[in-house]
Scaffold this motif. Structure first.
Motif: not given
Length: 76
Positions: A12, A14-15, A20, A22, A24, A35-38, A43
């Motif tokens: 994954g 880092q946002c 945080s 992410i 993947t 991709l979208k940060c949870p 986005q």
């Protein structure tokens, strides 16, 4: 022969907004348009044209992983 325990990190990134993680996968990167940060919902769009070289390299890695998985399964 000594056995070593190897820990694998979940793939994954880092946002850039909230820092945080992410999660993947190679498959998701190859198939998704974003991709979208949870956590914060940012986005991140994947520019397929600019990322063409990296995506082709990831496709080769995915194929190699699949081949290893297929050959490492034991049939009894």
């Amino acid at each position: 022969m000594s056995s070593q325990i190897q820990t694998q990190r979940m793939p994954g990134l880092q946002c850039p907004r909230c820092n945080s993680f992410i999660p993947t996968s190679i498959h998701e990167l190859l198939a998704a348009n974003h991709l979208k940060c949870p956590i914060c919902g940012l986005q991140l769009d994947i520019d397929r044209q600019k990322s063409d070289k990296a995506l082709k390299a990831l496709a080769k890695v995915e194929l190699a992983q699949r081949q290893v998985d297929e050959k490492s399964s034991f049939k009894r």
